[in-house]
Design a protein around this motif. Structure first.
Motif, PDB file in Angstrom:
ATOM      1  N   SER A  46       0.834  -1.203   0.000  1.00  0.00           N
ATOM      2  CA  SER A  46       0.000   0.000   0.000  1.00  0.00           C
ATOM      3  C   SER A  46       0.871   1.256   0.000  1.00  0.00           C
ATOM      4  O   SER A  46       0.383   2.353   0.227  1.00  0.00           O
ATOM      5  N   ASN A  47       2.173   1.103  -0.262  1.00  0.00           N
ATOM      6  CA  ASN A  47       3.110   2.222  -0.316  1.00  0.00           C
ATOM      7  C   ASN A  47       2.726   3.125  -1.487  1.00  0.00           C
ATOM      8  O   ASN A  47       2.686   2.693  -2.639  1.00  0.00           O
ATOM      9  N   ALA A  48       2.444   4.388  -1.197  1.00  0.00           N
ATOM     10  CA  ALA A  48       1.934   5.318  -2.205  1.00  0.00           C
ATOM     11  C   ALA A  48       2.910   5.512  -3.370  1.00  0.00           C
ATOM     12  O   ALA A  48       2.491   5.563  -4.532  1.00  0.00           O
ATOM     13  N   ALA A  49       4.197   5.621  -3.094  1.00  0.00           N
ATOM     14  CA  ALA A  49       5.180   5.833  -4.161  1.00  0.00           C
ATOM     15  C   ALA A  49       5.277   4.616  -5.074  1.00  0.00           C
ATOM     16  O   ALA A  49       5.374   4.751  -6.298  1.00  0.00           O
ATOM     17  N   LEU A  50       5.241   3.424  -4.496  1.00  0.00           N
ATOM     18  CA  LEU A  50       5.326   2.208  -5.304  1.00  0.00           C
ATOM     19  C   LEU A  50       4.070   2.021  -6.156  1.00  0.00           C
ATOM     20  O   LEU A  50       4.156   1.575  -7.309  1.00  0.00           O
ATOM     21  N   THR A  81      10.241   7.363   2.421  1.00  0.00           N
ATOM     22  CA  THR A  81       9.480   8.372   3.154  1.00  0.00           C
ATOM     23  C   THR A  81       8.092   7.835   3.485  1.00  0.00           C
ATOM     24  O   THR A  81       7.606   7.994   4.609  1.00  0.00           O
ATOM     25  N   CYS A  82       7.448   7.201   2.510  1.00  0.00           N
ATOM     26  CA  CYS A  82       6.101   6.654   2.728  1.00  0.00           C
ATOM     27  C   CYS A  82       6.100   5.572   3.805  1.00  0.00           C
ATOM     28  O   CYS A  82       5.130   5.435   4.546  1.00  0.00           O
ATOM     29  N   ASP A  83       7.176   4.804   3.895  1.00  0.00           N
ATOM     30  CA  ASP A  83       7.248   3.689   4.850  1.00  0.00           C
ATOM     31  C   ASP A  83       7.671   4.095   6.258  1.00  0.00           C
ATOM     32  O   ASP A  83       7.691   3.269   7.163  1.00  0.00           O
ATOM     33  N   THR A  93       1.868   3.246  16.143  1.00  0.00           N
ATOM     34  CA  THR A  93       2.440   3.880  14.962  1.00  0.00           C
ATOM     35  C   THR A  93       1.680   3.448  13.723  1.00  0.00           C
ATOM     36  O   THR A  93       0.915   2.477  13.756  1.00  0.00           O
ATOM     37  N   GLU A  94       1.907   4.184  12.644  1.00  0.00           N
ATOM     38  CA  GLU A  94       1.395   3.787  11.332  1.00  0.00           C
ATOM     39  C   GLU A  94       2.337   4.345  10.285  1.00  0.00           C
ATOM     40  O   GLU A  94       3.130   5.243  10.563  1.00  0.00           O
ATOM     41  N   LYS A  95       2.274   3.783   9.080  1.00  0.00           N
ATOM     42  CA  LYS A  95       3.111   4.262   7.987  1.00  0.00           C
ATOM     43  C   LYS A  95       2.715   5.689   7.629  1.00  0.00           C
ATOM     44  O   LYS A  95       1.551   6.071   7.715  1.00  0.00           O
ATOM     45  N   ARG A  96       3.680   6.491   7.204  1.00  0.00           N
ATOM     46  CA  ARG A  96       3.432   7.897   6.896  1.00  0.00           C
ATOM     47  C   ARG A  96       2.390   8.046   5.791  1.00  0.00           C
ATOM     48  O   ARG A  96       1.427   8.782   5.928  1.00  0.00           O
TER      49      ARG A  96
END
Length: 175
Positions: A46-50, A81-83, A93-96
């Motif tokens: 679910s990484n936005a950049a990927l 950065t996203c991770d 916590t949660e991923k950025r």
């Protein structure tokens, strides 16, 4: 079609089985597996950049060449950065930045790309023949400006003089 997810539900209406009418059906779905240039692996993420990178190279997206038109170094930095784990005020916590949604491929690519970039508060750019992205994050300033950097001294005018308030004077003669 191969590689396209779908769900098929066939229910025969029976008042004894469905006294309130047909139920609402829902599913928890994980999206397409995407390539991660940091690890050279392909997996669900679910990484936005990927996800943006995958859309750019996909046939249903822009269909760009990943070998020559994607700056993997820049996308890897954005993926890092996203991770990053962000501490929540309620604890944990949660991923950025993550993408947890979907889009239809009939949308114009510009609309999809705008939404994908917005999900990471980022900026996408095309430079020297390659696509790149910058994910939104605070970075320390590299330069501080002060009065010495100004072209001239500061001047403060608190109000205009009465003379400067008028820009024309005209006379009228009767004849």
């Amino acid at each position: 079609a191969k590689g396209v997810a779908y769900i098929y539900i066939r229910a025969e209406f029976d008042t004894s089985v469905f006294p309130q009418g047909l139920p609402t059906f829902s599913a928890i779905v994980k999206g397409k597996k995407v390539y991660d240039p940091r690890t050279s692996s392909t997996a669900w993420s679910s990484n936005a950049a990927l996800c943006l990178r995958d859309y750019l190279i996909s046939d249903y997206g822009l269909g760009v060449s990943q070998a020559t038109e994607i700056n993997n170094t820049v996308f890897s930095a954005a993926a890092n950065t996203c991770d990053e784990n962000i501490t929540l005020s309620a604890g944990g916590t949660e991923k950025r930045y993550t993408i947890d949604g979907s889009f239809v491929t009939s949308l114009p690519p510009d609309d999809v790309i705008t939404d994908l970039v917005a999900s990471m508060a980022g900026t996408i750019y095309y430079s020297q023949g390659q696509w790149g992205v910058k994910a939104g994050e605070f970075t320390s300033s590299v330069l501080a400006l002060d009065e010495d950097d100004l072209r001239s001294n500061l001047q403060v005018n608190t109000r205009h003089s009465r003379r400067d308030n008028f820009n024309t004077v005209s006379g009228m003669f009767s004849g």
